[in-house]
Scaffold this motif. Sequence first.
Motif, PDB file in Angstrom:
ATOM      1  N   MET A  87     -12.594 -26.263   9.241  1.00 49.55           N
ATOM      2  CA  MET A  87     -11.620 -25.175   9.101  1.00 49.55           C
ATOM      3  C   MET A  87     -12.336 -23.865   8.798  1.00 49.55           C
ATOM      4  SD  MET A  87      -8.508 -24.696   6.319  1.00 49.55           S
ATOM      5  CE  MET A  87      -7.351 -25.802   7.104  1.00 49.55           C
ATOM      6  N   ALA A  88     -11.919 -22.802   9.461  1.00 46.74           N
ATOM      7  CA  ALA A  88     -12.475 -21.482   9.181  1.00 46.74           C
ATOM      8  C   ALA A  88     -12.040 -21.030   7.789  1.00 46.74           C
ATOM      9  CB  ALA A  88     -12.017 -20.485  10.229  1.00 46.74           C
ATOM     10  N   THR A  89     -12.832 -20.160   7.175  1.00 49.14           N
ATOM     11  CA  THR A  89     -12.542 -19.701   5.822  1.00 49.14           C
ATOM     12  C   THR A  89     -12.608 -18.186   5.743  1.00 49.14           C
ATOM     13  OG1 THR A  89     -14.870 -19.927   5.197  1.00 49.14           O
ATOM     14  CG2 THR A  89     -13.426 -21.811   4.756  1.00 49.14           C
ATOM     15  N   ALA A  90     -11.960 -17.658   4.704  1.00 48.35           N
ATOM     16  CA  ALA A  90     -11.932 -16.208   4.493  1.00 48.35           C
ATOM     17  C   ALA A  90     -12.097 -15.899   3.018  1.00 48.35           C
ATOM     18  CB  ALA A  90     -10.623 -15.616   5.003  1.00 48.35           C
ATOM     19  N   ALA A  91     -12.680 -14.748   2.748  1.00 45.06           N
ATOM     20  CA  ALA A  91     -12.751 -14.193   1.392  1.00 45.06           C
ATOM     21  C   ALA A  91     -11.919 -12.930   1.380  1.00 45.06           C
ATOM     22  CB  ALA A  91     -14.192 -13.881   1.011  1.00 45.06           C
ATOM     23  N   LEU A  92     -11.138 -12.749   0.328  1.00 47.82           N
ATOM     24  CA  LEU A  92     -10.353 -11.529   0.141  1.00 47.82           C
ATOM     25  C   LEU A  92     -10.940 -10.787  -1.049  1.00 47.82           C
ATOM     26  CD1 LEU A  92      -6.660 -12.768   0.581  1.00 47.82           C
ATOM     27  CD2 LEU A  92      -8.358 -12.212   2.315  1.00 47.82           C
ATOM     28  N   VAL A  93     -11.420  -9.587  -0.802  1.00 45.38           N
ATOM     29  CA  VAL A  93     -12.026  -8.767  -1.852  1.00 45.38           C
ATOM     30  C   VAL A  93     -11.108  -7.581  -2.101  1.00 45.38           C
ATOM     31  CG1 VAL A  93     -14.082  -7.532  -2.585  1.00 45.38           C
ATOM     32  CG2 VAL A  93     -14.293  -9.459  -0.997  1.00 45.38           C
ATOM     33  N   LEU A  94     -10.581  -7.471  -3.318  1.00 48.51           N
ATOM     34  CA  LEU A  94      -9.585  -6.464  -3.649  1.00 48.51           C
ATOM     35  C   LEU A  94     -10.192  -5.427  -4.597  1.00 48.51           C
ATOM     36  CD1 LEU A  94      -8.064  -9.003  -2.598  1.00 48.51           C
ATOM     37  CD2 LEU A  94      -6.172  -8.366  -4.090  1.00 48.51           C
ATOM     38  N   ALA A  95     -10.442  -4.247  -4.069  1.00 44.58           N
ATOM     39  CA  ALA A  95     -11.044  -3.177  -4.863  1.00 44.58           C
ATOM     40  C   ALA A  95     -10.016  -2.576  -5.828  1.00 44.58           C
ATOM     41  CB  ALA A  95     -11.597  -2.099  -3.945  1.00 44.58           C
ATOM     42  N   GLY A  96     -10.515  -1.809  -6.788  1.00 50.29           N
ATOM     43  CA  GLY A  96      -9.637  -1.146  -7.740  1.00 50.29           C
ATOM     44  C   GLY A  96      -8.985   0.090  -7.145  1.00 50.29           C
ATOM     45  N   GLY A  97      -7.911   0.514  -7.783  1.00 49.08           N
ATOM     46  CA  GLY A  97      -7.199   1.687  -7.298  1.00 49.08           C
ATOM     47  C   GLY A  97      -5.970   2.010  -8.127  1.00 49.08           C
ATOM     48  N   GLY A  98      -5.872   1.388  -9.313  1.00 52.85           N
ATOM     49  CA  GLY A  98      -4.721   1.662 -10.167  1.00 52.85           C
ATOM     50  C   GLY A  98      -3.415   1.308  -9.487  1.00 52.85           C
ATOM     51  N   LEU A  99      -2.469   2.237  -9.531  1.00 49.62           N
ATOM     52  CA  LEU A  99      -1.148   1.998  -8.956  1.00 49.62           C
ATOM     53  C   LEU A  99      -1.188   1.811  -7.442  1.00 49.62           C
ATOM     54  CD1 LEU A  99       0.784   4.631 -11.081  1.00 49.62           C
ATOM     55  CD2 LEU A  99       0.952   2.141 -11.309  1.00 49.62           C
ATOM     56  N   LYS A 100      -2.218   2.359  -6.807  1.00 44.50           N
ATOM     57  CA  LYS A 100      -2.327   2.222  -5.358  1.00 44.50           C
ATOM     58  C   LYS A 100      -2.679   0.794  -4.933  1.00 44.50           C
ATOM     59  CE  LYS A 100      -4.963   5.989  -5.071  1.00 44.50           C
ATOM     60  NZ  LYS A 100      -5.788   7.079  -4.480  1.00 44.50           N
ATOM     61  N   CYS A 101      -2.990  -0.064  -5.903  1.00 44.33           N
ATOM     62  CA  CYS A 101      -3.267  -1.469  -5.591  1.00 44.33           C
ATOM     63  C   CYS A 101      -2.021  -2.192  -5.085  1.00 44.33           C
ATOM     64  CB  CYS A 101      -3.832  -2.183  -6.812  1.00 44.33           C
ATOM     65  SG  CYS A 101      -5.551  -1.718  -7.187  1.00 44.33           S
ATOM     66  N   ALA A 102      -0.867  -1.559  -5.183  1.00 40.00           N
ATOM     67  CA  ALA A 102       0.333  -2.129  -4.566  1.00 40.00           C
ATOM     68  C   ALA A 102       0.109  -2.321  -3.069  1.00 40.00           C
ATOM     69  CB  ALA A 102       1.533  -1.211  -4.804  1.00 40.00           C
ATOM     70  N   ALA A 103      -0.694  -1.443  -2.470  1.00 34.85           N
ATOM     71  CA  ALA A 103      -0.975  -1.537  -1.037  1.00 34.85           C
ATOM     72  C   ALA A 103      -1.602  -2.884  -0.689  1.00 34.85           C
ATOM     73  CB  ALA A 103      -1.892  -0.392  -0.608  1.00 34.85           C
ATOM     74  N   GLN A 104      -2.403  -3.444  -1.597  1.00 38.81           N
ATOM     75  CA  GLN A 104      -3.052  -4.726  -1.320  1.00 38.81           C
ATOM     76  C   GLN A 104      -2.027  -5.838  -1.146  1.00 38.81           C
ATOM     77  OE1 GLN A 104      -5.519  -4.745  -4.821  1.00 38.81           O
ATOM     78  NE2 GLN A 104      -7.259  -3.820  -3.757  1.00 38.81           N
ATOM     79  N   VAL A 105      -0.972  -5.774  -1.932  1.00 38.24           N
ATOM     80  CA  VAL A 105       0.091  -6.780  -1.815  1.00 38.24           C
ATOM     81  C   VAL A 105       0.819  -6.618  -0.492  1.00 38.24           C
ATOM     82  CG1 VAL A 105       2.164  -7.729  -2.905  1.00 38.24           C
ATOM     83  CG2 VAL A 105       0.310  -6.825  -4.324  1.00 38.24           C
ATOM     84  N   TRP A 106       1.099  -5.380  -0.118  1.00 42.70           N
ATOM     85  CA  TRP A 106       1.801  -5.148   1.155  1.00 42.70           C
ATOM     86  C   TRP A 106       0.920  -5.568   2.332  1.00 42.70           C
ATOM     87  CZ3 TRP A 106       5.219  -5.207  -1.999  1.00 42.70           C
ATOM     88  CH2 TRP A 106       5.594  -4.210  -2.886  1.00 42.70           C
ATOM     89  N   TRP A 107      -0.381  -5.309   2.257  1.00 47.29           N
ATOM     90  CA  TRP A 107      -1.292  -5.794   3.308  1.00 47.29           C
ATOM     91  C   TRP A 107      -1.265  -7.315   3.366  1.00 47.29           C
ATOM     92  CZ3 TRP A 107      -5.420  -2.036   1.124  1.00 47.29           C
ATOM     93  CH2 TRP A 107      -5.377  -0.812   1.817  1.00 47.29           C
ATOM     94  N   CYS A 108      -1.301  -7.947   2.187  1.00 47.01           N
ATOM     95  CA  CYS A 108      -1.349  -9.412   2.133  1.00 47.01           C
ATOM     96  C   CYS A 108      -0.061 -10.049   2.631  1.00 47.01           C
ATOM     97  CB  CYS A 108      -1.661  -9.875   0.711  1.00 47.01           C
ATOM     98  SG  CYS A 108      -3.417  -9.696   0.254  1.00 47.01           S
ATOM     99  N   GLU A 109       1.039  -9.315   2.589  1.00 39.40           N
ATOM    100  CA  GLU A 109       2.288  -9.864   3.123  1.00 39.40           C
ATOM    101  C   GLU A 109       2.170 -10.166   4.618  1.00 39.40           C
ATOM    102  OE1 GLU A 109       5.897  -8.263   0.261  1.00 39.40           O
ATOM    103  OE2 GLU A 109       5.199  -6.931   1.862  1.00 39.40           O
ATOM    104  N   GLU A 110       1.273  -9.483   5.298  1.00 40.14           N
ATOM    105  CA  GLU A 110       0.985  -9.780   6.707  1.00 40.14           C
ATOM    106  C   GLU A 110      -0.265 -10.654   6.841  1.00 40.14           C
ATOM    107  OE1 GLU A 110       2.804  -9.108   9.277  1.00 40.14           O
ATOM    108  OE2 GLU A 110       4.267  -7.805   8.298  1.00 40.14           O
TER     109      GLU A 110
END
Length: 344
Positions: free
Chosen positions: A1-24
């Motif tokens: 099985m192929a694998t992936a790493a998700l690296v989530l940088a800091g950004g304070g309140l703008k980190c909400a974008a990471q959740v919206w990206w992850c929804e897709e």
Amino acid sequence: MATAALVLAGGGLKCAAQVWWCEELIPALIRKHIDVKVLAGSSGGGINAAKLAEGETDDELLQALEDLASIWLAIDKIGSEVIFPINVLTPVTHAFSSAFLDGTTLWGLVDGSLFRHRPLDAAKIARSVRELDIFVRNKITRKQEIISNRDQAAQQDPSLLLKAVVASASRHPFFPQVTINGVPYGDGEAISLSKIFQADCDFIFILLPYKKNHVETPGDDWFSKHFKISVEAFITIIMQIQEAEQKEIERAVERANDVKTLEALCREEQTRYWRSSGKRAVEERFRAAGFTFRGNRAPRIIPVYLEYQPLKLRTHHSERGDLLRLREPCRVQMRDVLAGLGLY
């Protein structure tokens, strides 16, 4: 099985974008049978990564993502002051403190008390099949460290992971440092890809909740107006972190290209021309660059930067509705990214 790493940088309140990206992103990875092997995060990205690490199965991962979305929507509904409750009394109530706030709101995100949501399950994260790496800054040595759910100390005492998550998000001058086993830690600052590169994943998605080469400005919120010097210093640090992250990504892409070249050489020359001395020379190059060559395959490195940002959204401040306005543009952006990779 192929694998992936998700690296989530800091950004304070703008980190909400990471959740919206992850929804897709996360549903697409599940559909393509790509396992999320590693989760890594710094600051606000560390909080998001830790919650996702609870999800051992695909269904649990999707549930953790849904829980994250509800938390960020709650922040958006109430306003940024629920995380950064700074007002005219703050200088008085925290006159003798090292930070403007006491960290209660960050702990509220972790223990569930802020919105009466499910707290981070430290025990579940410690035994998760997904590796979780949290970037923190040792305040004594001033060096970045990684606290992982694979560490023996975290296995024996999972509560260390919760402290690491809060410490990683405790950026000066807003939040105080967090003591872990007698050592003070603070914001993890820039992400590092050295350890992630060694995980031997097929894909490394780097979710950066800020515009590439964008210069942050103070904004017109109350804190920015009344603490101009502190905000300017804070922004200077943010810009330095973002510059360091972009250089780190460039180095990682260069190393991945080296691996691809090495793979091609191995295929073309076979073992007849492939001597141990040549292999040692290549491995030495990787060690000097801060990466370790595992000899398996080159990962595809996909950095994703914020393309749309509401006018008044800042790391520490947002107007009500700003985070929700990020949602659809981020989802559209990620769909385009995935389509370009043949994963959508």
